[in-house]
Design a protein around this motif. Sequence first.
Motif, PDB file in Angstrom:
ATOM      1  N   ARG A 141       0.844  -1.198   0.000  1.00 48.65           N
ATOM      2  CA  ARG A 141       0.000   0.000   0.000  1.00 48.65           C
ATOM      3  C   ARG A 141       0.884   1.256   0.000  1.00 48.65           C
ATOM      4  N   LYS A 142       0.235   2.417   0.078  1.00 49.93           N
ATOM      5  CA  LYS A 142       0.986   3.663   0.134  1.00 49.93           C
ATOM      6  C   LYS A 142       1.845   3.703   1.405  1.00 49.93           C
ATOM      7  N   GLY A 143       3.055   4.197   1.265  1.00 58.30           N
ATOM      8  CA  GLY A 143       3.948   4.277   2.412  1.00 58.30           C
ATOM      9  C   GLY A 143       4.657   2.972   2.719  1.00 58.30           C
ATOM     10  N   VAL A 144       4.443   1.954   1.904  1.00 60.24           N
ATOM     11  CA  VAL A 144       5.089   0.652   2.096  1.00 60.24           C
ATOM     12  C   VAL A 144       5.735   0.251   0.779  1.00 60.24           C
ATOM     13  N   GLY A 145       7.031  -0.074   0.814  1.00 63.35           N
ATOM     14  CA  GLY A 145       7.746  -0.388  -0.410  1.00 63.35           C
ATOM     15  C   GLY A 145       8.372  -1.766  -0.390  1.00 63.35           C
ATOM     16  N   LEU A 146       8.800  -2.203  -1.564  1.00 60.16           N
ATOM     17  CA  LEU A 146       9.479  -3.480  -1.754  1.00 60.16           C
ATOM     18  C   LEU A 146      10.978  -3.230  -1.807  1.00 60.16           C
ATOM     19  N   THR A 147      11.772  -4.070  -1.152  1.00 60.99           N
ATOM     20  CA  THR A 147      13.226  -3.900  -1.099  1.00 60.99           C
ATOM     21  C   THR A 147      13.907  -4.892  -2.034  1.00 60.99           C
ATOM     22  N   GLN A 148      15.201  -4.678  -2.255  1.00 60.94           N
ATOM     23  CA  GLN A 148      15.971  -5.539  -3.141  1.00 60.94           C
ATOM     24  C   GLN A 148      16.148  -6.953  -2.562  1.00 60.94           C
ATOM     25  N   GLY A 158      12.088  10.755   5.383  1.00 60.92           N
ATOM     26  CA  GLY A 158      12.763  11.313   4.225  1.00 60.92           C
ATOM     27  C   GLY A 158      12.440  10.575   2.938  1.00 60.92           C
ATOM     28  N   TYR A 159      11.636   9.527   3.015  1.00 63.17           N
ATOM     29  CA  TYR A 159      11.252   8.736   1.837  1.00 63.17           C
ATOM     30  C   TYR A 159       9.724   8.614   1.788  1.00 63.17           C
ATOM     31  N   TYR A 160       9.217   8.318   0.612  1.00 61.14           N
ATOM     32  CA  TYR A 160       7.766   8.211   0.451  1.00 61.14           C
ATOM     33  C   TYR A 160       7.443   7.210  -0.672  1.00 61.14           C
ATOM     34  N   LYS A 161       6.182   6.769  -0.675  1.00 61.97           N
ATOM     35  CA  LYS A 161       5.614   5.962  -1.772  1.00 61.97           C
ATOM     36  C   LYS A 161       4.137   6.324  -1.841  1.00 61.97           C
ATOM     37  N   ASP A 162       3.742   6.963  -2.941  1.00 61.98           N
ATOM     38  CA  ASP A 162       2.386   7.519  -3.043  1.00 61.98           C
ATOM     39  C   ASP A 162       1.457   6.670  -3.897  1.00 61.98           C
ATOM     40  N   LYS A 163       1.889   5.445  -4.226  1.00 61.07           N
ATOM     41  CA  LYS A 163       1.037   4.574  -5.039  1.00 61.07           C
ATOM     42  C   LYS A 163       0.910   3.212  -4.385  1.00 61.07           C
ATOM     43  N   VAL A 164      -0.181   2.546  -4.714  1.00 61.65           N
ATOM     44  CA  VAL A 164      -0.392   1.169  -4.249  1.00 61.65           C
ATOM     45  C   VAL A 164       0.165   0.218  -5.303  1.00 61.65           C
ATOM     46  N   GLY A 165       0.918  -0.778  -4.881  1.00 61.07           N
ATOM     47  CA  GLY A 165       1.455  -1.758  -5.819  1.00 61.07           C
ATOM     48  C   GLY A 165       2.963  -1.838  -5.739  1.00 61.07           C
ATOM     49  N   TYR A 166       3.563  -2.425  -6.769  1.00 65.59           N
ATOM     50  CA  TYR A 166       5.013  -2.622  -6.796  1.00 65.59           C
ATOM     51  C   TYR A 166       5.745  -1.279  -6.794  1.00 65.59           C
ATOM     52  N   GLY A 167       6.924  -1.333  -6.262  1.00 65.52           N
ATOM     53  CA  GLY A 167       7.765  -0.132  -6.246  1.00 65.52           C
ATOM     54  C   GLY A 167       8.476   0.008  -4.915  1.00 65.52           C
ATOM     55  N   GLN A 168       9.501   0.835  -4.910  1.00 64.78           N
ATOM     56  CA  GLN A 168      10.273   1.084  -3.704  1.00 64.78           C
ATOM     57  C   GLN A 168       9.976   2.476  -3.180  1.00 64.78           C
ATOM     58  N   SER A 187       5.445   9.858   4.602  1.00 65.07           N
ATOM     59  CA  SER A 187       5.707   8.546   4.004  1.00 65.07           C
ATOM     60  C   SER A 187       4.844   8.263   2.783  1.00 65.07           C
ATOM     61  N   THR A 188       3.768   9.031   2.578  1.00 65.89           N
ATOM     62  CA  THR A 188       2.879   8.797   1.442  1.00 65.89           C
ATOM     63  C   THR A 188       2.840   9.956   0.447  1.00 65.89           C
ATOM     64  N   MET A 189       3.502  11.071   0.789  1.00 64.68           N
ATOM     65  CA  MET A 189       3.470  12.239  -0.102  1.00 64.68           C
ATOM     66  C   MET A 189       4.870  12.838  -0.204  1.00 64.68           C
ATOM     67  N   ASN A 190       5.187  13.318  -1.398  1.00 68.16           N
ATOM     68  CA  ASN A 190       6.484  13.919  -1.641  1.00 68.16           C
ATOM     69  C   ASN A 190       6.523  15.344  -1.097  1.00 68.16           C
ATOM     70  N   ARG A 191       7.716  15.851  -0.902  1.00 64.72           N
ATOM     71  CA  ARG A 191       7.887  17.229  -0.450  1.00 64.72           C
ATOM     72  C   ARG A 191       7.468  18.183  -1.556  1.00 64.72           C
ATOM     73  N   GLN A 192       6.876  19.323  -1.171  1.00 62.65           N
ATOM     74  CA  GLN A 192       6.447  20.340  -2.130  1.00 62.65           C
ATOM     75  C   GLN A 192       7.250  21.614  -1.910  1.00 62.65           C
ATOM     76  N   CYS A 193       7.707  22.204  -3.005  1.00 65.27           N
ATOM     77  CA  CYS A 193       8.517  23.416  -2.955  1.00 65.27           C
ATOM     78  C   CYS A 193       7.804  24.536  -3.718  1.00 65.27           C
TER      79      CYS A 193
END
Length: 304
Positions: A141-148, A158-168, A187-193
């Motif tokens: 899910r969002k905020g949870v990633g797959l590792t090597q 300092g890291y995020y994952k904003d999509k459900v599914g595969y990815g780091q 953890s679920t949204m990127n930083r905005q500038c």
Amino acid sequence: MANIVCCLIVTLCIAAAMTQECPAGMKKRGNICCKPVTCKKNEDYQLCNDTHTEDRCTPCPPNTTNQDIINTSNVDEQLPGICKEINCNPKVRCLPEAMISNPDDCLKSGIAKCECNLTGGYCGEDPNTCREWEGNVTDLRKGVGLTQICQVENCKPGYYKDKVGYGQCLKHKECSLEEEIIFKGNSTMNRQCGPLTQTTTPTKSTKIFDANSTSPSSDGTADTDKIPVIIGSVVGCIILIVVIFVVVAIIYRRRRGRNNANPGDEEQNRGLAPNGQRMEPQLPNGREGSEPLTNGQGMVDTAC
């Protein structure tokens, strides 16, 4: 006969020159002596063509690279293809289950590092033996990633994952010097500038300060240079007050001394007795000042 002798002498001289050793610090290649050089990364070498000259280093052509340091003292002949073409196409450099992990560095150095494609659901520490992840994709899910190493983990600070599914988990965006942080990210949204709201452009990276803290100066330090000015002003005011107080005290004491002076002295200076009557001058023999002096014959002495 003389011509034959001259030809023999010239031939012997040429042969002696060909067999002569090069001076110290020179590299002999065939019949010439060259001074070797050391070429850095992203450089090609050119061997000298004239004796007692120096080899040269030349930059690699565009879109090519060389990651080796070359000392021409170890080179006996010119080799082609020292600078190789940069190719960062993952389909060419990596296996289908892998991807290039350093695309930016690859464009500069030409060195591609492959890793298993987590976005495609492949994992593994060796990019040559990637395997498909066997877990449930709904766990990613969002905020949870797959590792090597084929494990699931929550995104670190300092890291995020904003999509459900595969990815780091991906690293938060870095704001440039002309930007400020609008949203720090999680953890679920990127930083905005966004653009800076202040009038001056900072020379260092923008820092976030607490609203209740003291605002720093433009160079990031407190205005400690104002402290000596403040102390000097306070000391000057104190000295001025002391001087005024001393002057007032002196004037007050003088006036008070005049008021407390002996009234008889003042009356005596005006020719009056302490009782207010006019004083007669004292003359010899106890005479009063109204009696005229005589010379003993009844005559008035006018010598005075």
